[in-house]
Write a protein that holds these residues in place. Structure first.
Motif, PDB file in Angstrom:
ATOM      1  N   ASP A  92       0.833  -1.208   0.000  1.00 17.85           N
ATOM      2  CA  ASP A  92       0.000   0.000   0.000  1.00 17.85           C
ATOM      3  C   ASP A  92       0.866   1.256   0.000  1.00 17.85           C
ATOM      4  OD1 ASP A  92      -2.416  -1.345  -0.072  1.00 17.85           O
ATOM      5  OD2 ASP A  92      -2.591  -1.437   2.110  1.00 17.85           O
ATOM      6  N   ALA A 152     -13.994   9.659   4.072  1.00 16.65           N
ATOM      7  CA  ALA A 152     -13.730   8.480   4.886  1.00 16.65           C
ATOM      8  C   ALA A 152     -12.514   7.730   4.365  1.00 16.65           C
ATOM      9  CB  ALA A 152     -14.959   7.568   4.867  1.00 16.65           C
ATOM     10  N   GLY A 153     -11.806   7.087   5.281  1.00 17.99           N
ATOM     11  CA  GLY A 153     -10.688   6.234   4.886  1.00 17.99           C
ATOM     12  C   GLY A 153      -9.375   6.947   4.704  1.00 17.99           C
ATOM     13  N   THR A 154      -9.308   8.240   5.041  1.00 16.92           N
ATOM     14  CA  THR A 154      -8.063   8.979   4.853  1.00 16.92           C
ATOM     15  C   THR A 154      -7.188   8.988   6.106  1.00 16.92           C
ATOM     16  OG1 THR A 154      -9.323  11.011   5.282  1.00 16.92           O
ATOM     17  CG2 THR A 154      -8.912  10.439   2.994  1.00 16.92           C
ATOM     18  N   ASP A 312      -9.615  12.352  -2.082  1.00 17.21           N
ATOM     19  CA  ASP A 312      -9.695  10.915  -2.365  1.00 17.21           C
ATOM     20  C   ASP A 312      -8.334  10.277  -2.593  1.00 17.21           C
ATOM     21  OD1 ASP A 312      -9.216  10.958  -5.467  1.00 17.21           O
ATOM     22  OD2 ASP A 312     -10.744  12.464  -5.111  1.00 17.21           O
ATOM     23  N   VAL A 315      -6.974   8.272   0.521  1.00 15.03           N
ATOM     24  CA  VAL A 315      -7.656   7.102   1.063  1.00 15.03           C
ATOM     25  C   VAL A 315      -6.655   5.970   1.252  1.00 15.03           C
ATOM     26  CG1 VAL A 315      -9.409   5.332   0.645  1.00 15.03           C
ATOM     27  CG2 VAL A 315      -9.905   7.731   0.116  1.00 15.03           C
ATOM     28  N   ARG A 317      -7.480   2.960   2.860  1.00  9.21           N
ATOM     29  CA  ARG A 317      -8.141   1.676   3.056  1.00  9.21           C
ATOM     30  C   ARG A 317      -7.979   0.851   1.786  1.00  9.21           C
ATOM     31  NH1 ARG A 317     -13.696   3.783   6.095  1.00  9.21           N
ATOM     32  NH2 ARG A 317     -12.661   4.553   7.972  1.00  9.21           N
ATOM     33  N   HIS A 318      -8.842  -0.124   1.602  1.00  2.21           N
ATOM     34  CA  HIS A 318      -8.824  -0.957   0.410  1.00  2.21           C
ATOM     35  C   HIS A 318      -8.844  -0.065  -0.836  1.00  2.21           C
ATOM     36  CE1 HIS A 318     -10.118  -3.861  -2.601  1.00  2.21           C
ATOM     37  NE2 HIS A 318      -9.889  -4.826  -1.719  1.00  2.21           N
ATOM     38  N   VAL A 321     -12.012   1.503  -2.003  1.00  7.77           N
ATOM     39  CA  VAL A 321     -12.613   2.632  -1.296  1.00  7.77           C
ATOM     40  C   VAL A 321     -12.289   3.937  -2.001  1.00  7.77           C
ATOM     41  CG1 VAL A 321     -12.655   3.925   0.880  1.00  7.77           C
ATOM     42  CG2 VAL A 321     -12.585   1.423   0.914  1.00  7.77           C
ATOM     43  N   GLN A 322     -11.059   4.084  -2.464  1.00  5.00           N
ATOM     44  CA  GLN A 322     -10.681   5.294  -3.182  1.00  5.00           C
ATOM     45  C   GLN A 322     -11.526   5.468  -4.439  1.00  5.00           C
ATOM     46  OE1 GLN A 322      -6.840   5.862  -5.549  1.00  5.00           O
ATOM     47  NE2 GLN A 322      -6.396   7.067  -3.717  1.00  5.00           N
TER      48      GLN A 322
END
Length: 340
Positions: A92, A152-154, A312, A315, A317-318, A321-322
């Motif tokens: 990642d 979300a996810g950032t 975005d 992000v 996460r997975h 998600v982005q």
């Protein structure tokens, strides 16, 4: 013997007007750490830059277009420096760094992150994984009040909790206070079954999850019992003055302007506060203003605080998600553009 897969250039695969540069590794172990198990990192870089990377012995040959080859070279060298400092990059981290360099959102030296905020009880190192996360970290280190706004996810809340625990461990603060609006607008706790703690726990669960991910369960429970760590709904902050504390308000987009002002005026001596939220996911009733939206206009010129805005590209996460965040942003922009 190394398990690095040495891939020959496929027949017919060429890079037009190609330039070839090389990177020497100290040994096979270093090559494996940089290029990834089964060349996983190598493949990410190849796809991102339309390049061909081939390891022969302990030397990596990079073949790419003239403007791309130096970028790949510098990126690989930064990953190599990370490994030599003792950190093995994850796929990642490589994926983000390659994307940031390719889109020219960051220089290679600024796309690979090695500064560790906190090492968890499981040995996991928590550190910024994007340029905006790094800016967020720097803001929390220098300013007493920081607003982190983005999708979300950032990693806004997660990194803030890590900083809070690091500050507590270093005795920069005496306690941690984590809070969020319990329910939409009026915080209608009376409609939920159970006693007060059972009513509010579902809304505070993400904050507990972050704590349990970073600290041993028994230690968290002990600190909660001693009130060194406090997790409470925003309504419980009224009338208090919080000294020598690291205070985090999560889901701040669901505060009213009055609640936001109330929270910000809780800040006492020796304390610092972090406010996180996503203004694209406001759950307030129609017509109700968001305190997080309004506070940007009110405090934008005030010294001693910072606003850090995520998008975005941050992000973490997975990967899906982005793409989901990007799709929603595109749909909402198109919907607004077609509105009469």
């Amino acid at each position: 013997m190394s398990n690095v897969h040495i891939s020959p250039i496929q027949p017919g695969v060429e890079v037009e007007n190609a330039t070839t540069l090389t990177v020497p590794f100290t040994d096979y172990d270093e090559a494996i750490a940089v290029l990834g198990p089964r060349d996983a990192h190598l493949r990410v870089i190849e796809r991102q830059f339309d390049a061909i990377l081939v390891l022969r012995g302990t030397t990596l040959a990079i073949t790419a277009q003239p403007q791309r080859a130096p970028q790949v070279l510098q990126l690989v060298e930064e990953l190599q420096r990370m490994v030599r400092r003792g950190h093995i990059p994850t796929i990642d981290e490589v994926r983000y760094a390659a994307s940031a360099v390719h889109q020219e959102r960051a220089e290679p030296a600024n796309a690979v992150f090695s500064e560790v905020v906190l090492t968890t009880h499981r040995g996991k190192q928590i550190k910024p994984k994007s340029a905006h996360q790094r800016a967020f970290l720097e803001a929390m280190q220098t300013d007493d009040l920081v607003f982190a706004i983005g999708p979300a996810g950032t990693g806004k809340t997660y990194l803030a909790v890590a900083m809070a625990i690091a500050a507590l461990n270093s005795k920069l603060v005496q306690r941690i206070v984590l809070t969020r609006p319990a329910v939409e607008a009026g915080e209608r706790l009376g409609f939920l079954p159970g006693d007060l703690q059972e009513k509010i726990n579902p809304f505070l669960r993400p904050l507990y999850d972050a704590l349990y991910d970073m600290m041993d369960l028994e230690k968290v429970e002990r600190l909660l019992e001693k009130k060194v760590i406090e997790v409470a709904p925003l309504a419980f902050m009224r009338g208090r003055t919080l000294n020598d504390a690291f205070i985090i308000m999560d889901e701040a987009q669901n505060t009213s302007p009055e609640q936001m002002k109330m929270f910000l005026t809780r800040l006492g001596f020796g304390s610092r506060a972090v406010v996180t939220g996503d203004i694209t996911q406001i759950d307030l009733p129609t017509g109700q203003r968001s305190g997080l939206v309004e506070v940007q206009a009110i405090l934008h010129a005030v010294n001693g605080l910072s606003f850090v805005r995520f998008d975005d590209t941050d992000v973490v996460r997975h990967p899906l998600v982005q793409r989901i965040v990007q799709a929603y942003d595109g749909y909402q922009q198109g919907h607004r553009g077609s509105a009469p």
